[in-house]
Design a protein around this motif. Structure first.
Motif, PDB file in Angstrom:
ATOM      1  N   ARG A   1       2.505  -0.623   7.599  1.00 38.09           N
ATOM      2  CA  ARG A   1       1.576  -0.749   8.835  1.00 38.09           C
ATOM      3  C   ARG A   1       0.867  -1.483   8.786  1.00 38.09           C
ATOM      4  O   ARG A   1       0.057  -1.717   9.854  1.00 38.09           O
ATOM      5  CB  ARG A   1       1.002   1.129   8.501  1.00 38.09           C
ATOM      6  CG  ARG A   1       2.100   2.214   9.301  1.00 38.09           C
ATOM      7  CD  ARG A   1       1.698   3.690   9.042  1.00 38.09           C
ATOM      8  NE  ARG A   1       2.515   4.586   8.899  1.00 38.09           N
ATOM      9  CZ  ARG A   1       3.238   4.809  10.540  1.00 38.09           C
ATOM     10  NH1 ARG A   1       2.601   4.331  11.094  1.00 38.09           N
ATOM     11  NH2 ARG A   1       3.840   5.958  10.194  1.00 38.09           N
ATOM     12  N   HIS A   2       0.241  -2.153   7.656  1.00 36.77           N
ATOM     13  CA  HIS A   2      -0.786  -2.560   7.237  1.00 36.77           C
ATOM     14  C   HIS A   2       0.013  -4.692   7.707  1.00 36.77           C
ATOM     15  O   HIS A   2      -1.434  -5.115   7.388  1.00 36.77           O
ATOM     16  CB  HIS A   2      -1.042  -2.537   5.540  1.00 36.77           C
ATOM     17  CG  HIS A   2      -0.037  -2.465   4.518  1.00 36.77           C
ATOM     18  ND1 HIS A   2       0.905  -2.439   4.279  1.00 36.77           N
ATOM     19  CD2 HIS A   2      -0.235  -3.816   4.162  1.00 36.77           C
ATOM     20  CE1 HIS A   2       1.799  -3.010   3.297  1.00 36.77           C
ATOM     21  NE2 HIS A   2       0.906  -4.339   3.306  1.00 36.77           N
TER      22      HIS A   2
ATOM     23  N   GLY B   1      -8.641   4.339   8.073  1.00 39.56           N
ATOM     24  CA  GLY B   1      -7.745   3.145   8.718  1.00 39.56           C
ATOM     25  C   GLY B   1      -8.388   1.972   9.560  1.00 39.56           C
ATOM     26  O   GLY B   1      -9.831   2.130   8.525  1.00 39.56           O
TER      27      GLY B   1
ATOM     28  N   VAL C   1      -4.535   2.967   5.660  1.00 33.32           N
ATOM     29  CA  VAL C   1      -4.664   1.616   4.681  1.00 33.32           C
ATOM     30  C   VAL C   1      -5.277   1.354   3.660  1.00 33.32           C
ATOM     31  O   VAL C   1      -5.552   0.859   2.574  1.00 33.32           O
ATOM     32  CB  VAL C   1      -3.979   0.572   5.683  1.00 33.32           C
ATOM     33  CG1 VAL C   1      -3.060   0.394   5.723  1.00 33.32           C
ATOM     34  CG2 VAL C   1      -5.047   0.939   6.491  1.00 33.32           C
ATOM     35  N   GLU C   2      -6.579   2.273   4.558  1.00 29.23           N
ATOM     36  CA  GLU C   2      -7.573   1.547   3.352  1.00 29.23           C
ATOM     37  C   GLU C   2      -8.566   2.270   1.880  1.00 29.23           C
ATOM     38  O   GLU C   2      -8.746   2.783   1.177  1.00 29.23           O
ATOM     39  CB  GLU C   2      -8.941   1.449   4.293  1.00 29.23           C
ATOM     40  CG  GLU C   2      -9.229   0.664   5.500  1.00 29.23           C
ATOM     41  CD  GLU C   2      -9.831  -0.268   5.232  1.00 29.23           C
ATOM     42  OE1 GLU C   2     -11.203  -0.612   4.230  1.00 29.23           O
ATOM     43  OE2 GLU C   2      -9.401  -1.443   3.780  1.00 29.23           O
TER      44      GLU C   2
END
Length: 409
Positions: free
Chosen positions: A78-79, A234, A264-265
């Motif tokens: 996803r990133h 995110g 992701v963060e």
């Protein structure tokens, strides 16, 4: 009427994207409509026994009298922006393959993003002589342009052309706020095919509850002043402001911050919290949907935080959920957006400029020191949701639209 809903996510996936169309589909079924859903295999923090889909390509199942058609789509990290784009086009192609097997269709309603699913819906509508409604949640590609994820001018032009194409091909477009409506009308110069239908809230599922509950007991929150953030971690969400505000309030030993979610963060944020030696911040994983109300019930104030670069007029779904549960909120986001206007109109919380941890800490303390303020904000929010955002009211608007597009259907 034969209604097909198209969504990238559907329960047991978590998040607002999956449950918004699930709730609408259930309401349509109650009203006598035949509802089918085209979606993918569970992939977005699914809960429950979802491993039954392993080693399968296509699954047809029933969920609350909704026929759910699932097809396996290749997943990508996803990133990585390119991989994300590739996934979206794969999704559109596989969903089209899945939709070809549906014979009787009157109306197709598609959740966007991904915007590519609008192309899927348009082709299926042509094949089945059906109407196509595009439900726009986030303005793509503008949302990722603002975040700095999409910078290439050629790609920007390509996606903006695709955006205009999908808007023009849709028989009708629904949005959840005035700002989104203005954006789309500016693109297609046709105000007659765009209407605001707010994102609904299941007010029976999300409602006020006791602060002391199974969630608060499990994490020893019952005797604390709880400041919560629950959702995706995110690129859009500013969690740094929460960590920085927590640092400023660490002298208040009974104030605790809980950050519930994944994204992701998260690895970076965990490392930052460790380096800051924050003892008043607890990170928890994404929780099952049935636990979510207890998170809000356990809270004394809930946060909604977006980076300053987020300029699209988004109204995060968590705002409505917090309001429905009768809790005060503090939103740190663009003051000119639709979310800020909603909160101010409902008088359900504080709105502050983004990326100002000192002001966030100040507003948290204001509610901490004045319990009555928080209680009144919570009451105002719940009342506002009941009057304007109930599932029944919003489903009524959709049903009126269906009858307009398919007279006698």
């Amino acid at each position: 009427m034969n209604v097909v809903l198209i969504s990238a996510y559907f329960p047991p996936d978590t998040g607002s994207a999956s449950h918004l169309f699930y709730e609408l589909g259930c309401e349509f079924v109650k009203r006598g409509h035949d509802v089918k859903v085209i979606t993918s295999f569970p992939s977005y923090y699914p809960t429950g026994n979802w491993k039954n889909y392993k080693n399968k390509f296509f699954v047809k199942e029933k969920k609350e009298d909704i026929t759910v058609l699932r097809i396996k789509v290749f997943t990508f990290p996803r990133h990585i922006p390119f991989a994300r784009a590739l996934w979206q086009f794969n999704l559109a192609a596989f969903f089209l393959l899945c939709g070809i097997f549906i014979k009787n269709v009157d109306v197709i309603i598609v959740y966007s993003p991904p915007l590519t699913l609008g192309i899927t819906a348009w082709i299926l509508a042509k094949l089945r002589n059906a109407k196509f409604i595009l439900n726009v949640q986030d303005l793509f590609p503008q949302s990722i342009i603002d975040l700095g994820i999409l910078k290439n001018r050629i790609l920007i032009k390509f996606f903006e052309s695709m955006e205009k194409f999908v808007y023009e091909k849709a028989d009708f477009i629904t949005v959840h706020s005035e700002g989104n409506k203005r954006h789309i009308i500016e693109k297609i110069k046709n105000h007659k095919k765009v209407s605001i239908i707010p994102n609904w809230v299941d007010i029976e599922f999300l409602k006020p509850g006791e602060k002391i509950n199974e969630f608060s007991k499990k994490y020893n929150l019952s005797n604390k002043f709880v400041v919560s953030f629950a959702g995706v971690l995110g690129y859009s969400q500013d969690i740094d402001i929460i960590l920085d505000a927590a640092k400023k309030l660490e002298e208040y030993k009974d104030i605790i911050f809980i950050i519930v979610g994944d994204g992701v963060e998260k690895p970076r944020l965990l490392k930052k919290a460790e380096l800051m030696e924050l003892k008043n911040v607890v990170f928890l994983p994404m929780q099952p949907r049935e636990i979510y109300p207890y998170i809000i019930h356990s809270s004394d104030v809930s946060l909604v935080t977006l980076h300053s670069c987020v300029k699209t007029p988004v109204v995060p779904s968590k705002i409505l959920s917090i309001m429905a549960c009768g809790k005060p909120l503090i939103a740190s986001l663009d003051l000119n957006g639709d979310a800020a206007r909603l909160i101010e109109e409902a008088k359900c919380g504080f709105v502050i400029p983004p990326e100002n941890p000192s002001l966030l800490a100040e507003k948290i303390l204001e509610i901490y020191k004045n319990k009555e303020i928080g209680e009144k904000m919570g009451e105002n929010g719940r009342k506002y949701i009941e009057e304007k955002f109930s599932l029944k009211l919003c489903a009524d608007k959709y049903e009126t639209l269906l009858k307009f597009l398919v007279p006698g259907g």
